[in-house]
Design a protein around this motif. Structure first.
Motif, short mmCIF file in Angstrom:
data_model
loop_
_atom_site.label_atom_id
_atom_site.label_comp_id
_atom_site.label_asym_id
_atom_site.label_seq_id
_atom_site.Cartn_x
_atom_site.Cartn_y
_atom_site.Cartn_z
N SER A 1 6.07 11.75 -7.63
CA SER A 1 6.50 12.83 -9.14
C SER A 1 5.44 14.34 -8.62
CB SER A 1 5.34 12.16 -9.76
OG SER A 1 4.43 12.34 -10.32
N PHE A 2 5.08 14.55 -7.64
CA PHE A 2 4.63 15.31 -7.23
C PHE A 2 5.32 16.80 -6.47
CE2 PHE A 2 0.56 13.49 -8.87
CZ PHE A 2 -0.52 14.77 -9.00
N ILE A 3 5.80 15.50 -4.89
CA ILE A 3 7.00 16.30 -3.77
C ILE A 3 8.40 15.92 -4.00
CG2 ILE A 3 4.57 16.27 -2.70
CD1 ILE A 3 5.91 13.82 -1.56
N ASN A 4 8.80 15.34 -5.11
CA ASN A 4 10.20 14.71 -5.49
C ASN A 4 10.99 14.99 -3.92
OD1 ASN A 4 12.40 14.77 -6.91
ND2 ASN A 4 13.38 16.57 -6.59
N ALA A 5 10.61 13.59 -3.06
CA ALA A 5 11.22 13.03 -2.16
C ALA A 5 11.99 12.08 -1.81
CB ALA A 5 9.66 13.02 -0.70
N GLU B 1 1.01 -1.06 0.33
CA GLU B 1 0.23 0.00 -0.09
C GLU B 1 1.42 1.12 0.08
OE1 GLU B 1 -3.53 0.83 -0.07
OE2 GLU B 1 -4.14 -0.79 -0.23
N TYR B 2 1.91 1.52 0.75
CA TYR B 2 2.71 2.28 1.07
C TYR B 2 3.70 2.50 -0.54
CZ TYR B 2 1.28 4.53 5.33
OH TYR B 2 0.61 5.13 6.75
N ILE B 3 3.93 1.56 -0.81
CA ILE B 3 4.73 1.63 -2.25
C ILE B 3 3.34 2.49 -3.19
CG2 ILE B 3 5.61 0.30 -4.33
CD1 ILE B 3 6.79 -1.69 -2.16
N MET B 4 2.51 1.80 -3.57
CA MET B 4 1.54 2.25 -4.29
C MET B 4 1.23 4.15 -4.09
SD MET B 4 -2.51 0.72 -5.07
CE MET B 4 -2.98 1.52 -3.32
N ARG B 5 1.34 4.25 -2.48
CA ARG B 5 0.99 5.68 -2.43
C ARG B 5 2.08 6.68 -2.25
NH1 ARG B 5 -2.67 9.91 -2.09
NH2 ARG B 5 -1.99 11.98 -1.00
N ILE B 6 3.76 6.30 -2.30
CA ILE B 6 4.93 6.28 -3.09
C ILE B 6 4.80 6.84 -4.48
CG2 ILE B 6 7.12 5.93 -3.07
CD1 ILE B 6 7.02 4.60 -0.47
N ASN B 7 4.07 5.76 -5.37
CA ASN B 7 4.65 6.16 -6.76
C ASN B 7 3.77 7.14 -7.49
OD1 ASN B 7 6.48 3.93 -6.88
ND2 ASN B 7 5.52 2.36 -7.32
N PRO C 1 12.74 -0.87 6.11
CA PRO C 1 13.00 0.74 5.27
C PRO C 1 12.30 0.32 3.68
CG PRO C 1 14.83 0.01 6.37
CD PRO C 1 13.91 -1.17 6.28
N LEU C 2 12.33 1.35 3.19
CA LEU C 2 11.72 1.30 2.14
C LEU C 2 12.68 1.92 1.17
CD1 LEU C 2 7.99 2.14 2.21
CD2 LEU C 2 8.90 -0.33 1.96
N CYS C 3 13.31 3.08 1.58
CA CYS C 3 13.18 4.40 0.33
C CYS C 3 14.24 4.61 1.79
CB CYS C 3 12.25 4.88 -0.09
SG CYS C 3 10.94 5.26 0.33
N VAL C 4 14.98 5.48 0.90
CA VAL C 4 15.47 6.74 1.04
C VAL C 4 15.10 8.20 0.39
CG1 VAL C 4 17.78 5.66 1.52
CG2 VAL C 4 17.72 6.67 -0.67
N ARG D 1 14.10 0.74 -2.52
CA ARG D 1 14.50 -0.55 -2.36
C ARG D 1 13.15 -2.14 -2.77
NH1 ARG D 1 14.06 -3.22 2.95
NH2 ARG D 1 16.74 -4.44 2.18
N PHE D 2 12.72 -1.47 -3.60
CA PHE D 2 10.75 -1.85 -3.11
C PHE D 2 11.14 -3.14 -2.67
CE2 PHE D 2 8.51 2.29 -4.95
CZ PHE D 2 9.47 3.24 -3.64
N ALA D 3 12.01 -3.33 -3.96
CA ALA D 3 11.55 -5.20 -4.11
C ALA D 3 11.71 -5.73 -3.22
CB ALA D 3 12.98 -5.69 -5.69
#
Length: 440
Positions: free
Chosen positions: A76-80, A66-72, A163-166, A85-87
């Protein structure tokens, strides 16, 4: 006091700033709004998510996806997010779900030893996450990946977090605004929810000294002394205090009235007198008396850092020492690899401008005096509510507001814990405002 010529320069800057700020706001077009939240799961705190995962109401895999989907959906709007490392995160979540299914942990054990079990998190790019970008968001280090997890990331992993990402930061963390020449600017969506997870995260981050901190001991508010300072000293060369932020301080102080706890206002009177060595500000406060302005203390403390880190990195030659003055001139023409914000912060480290060594020593002595006065005031059960900044920040004018850093830096310099408390958005610009809470 701080050199008068510097105060005069900042006075001129502030006049220009106050003229152009409303003009910029009038013509500025707000960026597109991010897609609205449509899934209730996005509104749950980490504490509630962890509880639902432990009790089997939802799986870690579902939450992570769910959170990976929200990040994607919103990045593109906020460039955070600058690297992901989703996989790997999905694989880790599946392993956590399998462990729960097999009964490897019971609920009470998880709550105590792994309170973030299965909860996805993001990490700032300045902290090493194995396999992810770890450049300090500085252009010369483009392409560098971390081959280890930083200590703070290990602590979070040990608590069960995934951790999902940096995410983006100012270049070398040398600024207020998350913008740099490597990843660009992050447009913050300003989440104004209160920090429901503060207690949980304090337990995770202080796991080795939880017993000493007594985080599980209930707090009796009637045993706490609450002090607040609604406005700051009026100092030439520094922005005036925002009325909205003053109101935030008063609102926070009045909050305790519902618990029959009275907050005491810290009054002050500022006088100027001539001493033997220079023109100095004397701030008389009841019950605190500070011998100099916090601007002077903050700046000299910043310059007094022992062995400051090398900020202007050269990836091709680690021994090469860049000249900050040359880099600043190059930056004016867009030729430097570094942001003006970082260069502005680096100049004092390199030159000790605008203070001499004797002035730094002079104000450093006053730092300990301020520390002792606050210790005497707050004791073991006192709290000071204080403005974090004088005004809400607009990223485009961050250099004009740079002097406001001293309002929060002073408490770092005297080793007082401090927490920023968001108080919503201001009326006219929709920018985040808040206050800080300081204690011994």
């Amino acid at each position: 006091a701080m050199l008068w010529k510097i105060r005069i320069v900042f006075t001129i800057v502030n006049v220009v700033y106050n003229i152009f700020r409303p003009i910029w706001l009038f013509f500025h077009k707000k960026p597109p709004s991010i897609p609205p939240i449509t899934r209730p799961i996005y509104m749950l705190s980490a504490t509630k998510l962890a509880k639902k995962i432990r009790e089997g109401e939802i799986t870690s895999s579902e939450v992570v996806r769910e959170y990976i989907m929200r990040i994607n959906e919103v990045n593109s709007f906020i460039n955070a997010v600058v690297d992901e490392r989703f996989a790997d995160a999905i694989i880790e979540a599946k392993n956590y779900d399998q462990q729960l299914k097999e009964g490897k942990f019971d609920i009470k054990t998880l709550e105590k030893e792994k309170p973030l079990y299965g909860v996805p998190i993001t990490i700032k790019e300045c902290c090493a996450v194995k396999g992810c970008s770890h450049t300090g968001c500085t252009l010369p280090c483009k392409g560098i990946k971390a081959d280890y997890d930083a200590a703070i990331v290990e602590m979070l992993r040990n608590a069960g977090a995934i951790p999902l990402c940096v995410t983006n930061t100012p270049e070398m963390c040398g600024g207020f605004d998350s913008t740099n020449l490597l990843y660009g600017r992050t447009c913050n969506p300003y989440d104004t929810r209160y920090a429901e997870d503060l207690g949980l995260l304090m337990k995770v981050m202080t796991s080795k000294c939880n017993h000493d901190l007594r985080l599980d001991v209930p707090v009796d508010l009637k045993q706490i002394k609450i002090y607040y300072r609604q406005s700051l000293d009026k100092t030439i060369g520094v922005l005036s205090m925002s009325q909205e932020i003053e109101n935030c301080v008063l609102k926070a102080a009045n909050h305790f009235a519902r618990y029959n706890v009275r907050a005491e206002k810290v009054q002050y009177l500022q006088l100027i007198y001539q001493c033997t060595r220079d023109l100095t500000y004397l701030i008389l406060q009841l019950p605190i008396e500070w011998p100099v302005t916090i601007i002077d203390i903050g700046l000299t403390g910043y310059l007094n850092v022992k062995k400051p880190p090398q900020m202007l990195l050269d990836a091709s030659d680690s021994e090469h020492h860049k000249n900050v003055k040359v880099e600043m001139m190059k930056a004016l023409f867009g030729l430097s690899e570094h942001t003006k914000q970082l260069l502005f912060f680096t100049i004092p480290f390199e030159t000790h401008f605008p203070f001499t060594e004797s002035e730094i020593s002079h104000y450093t002595k006053h730092t300990e005096k301020i520390r002792q006065k606050l210790l005497d005031l707050l004791g073991d059960n006192g709290v000071l509510i204080y403005p974090t900044f004088r005004k809400q920040f607009l990223p485009q004018f961050v250099l004009c507001e740079i002097m406001s850093f001293a309002n929060c830096a002073i408490f770092n310099l005297i080793d007082f814990p401090a927490a920023h408390v968001p108080m919503g958005l201001n009326l006219h610009e929709g920018m985040p405002i808040g206050i800080q809470v300081n204690f011994n």
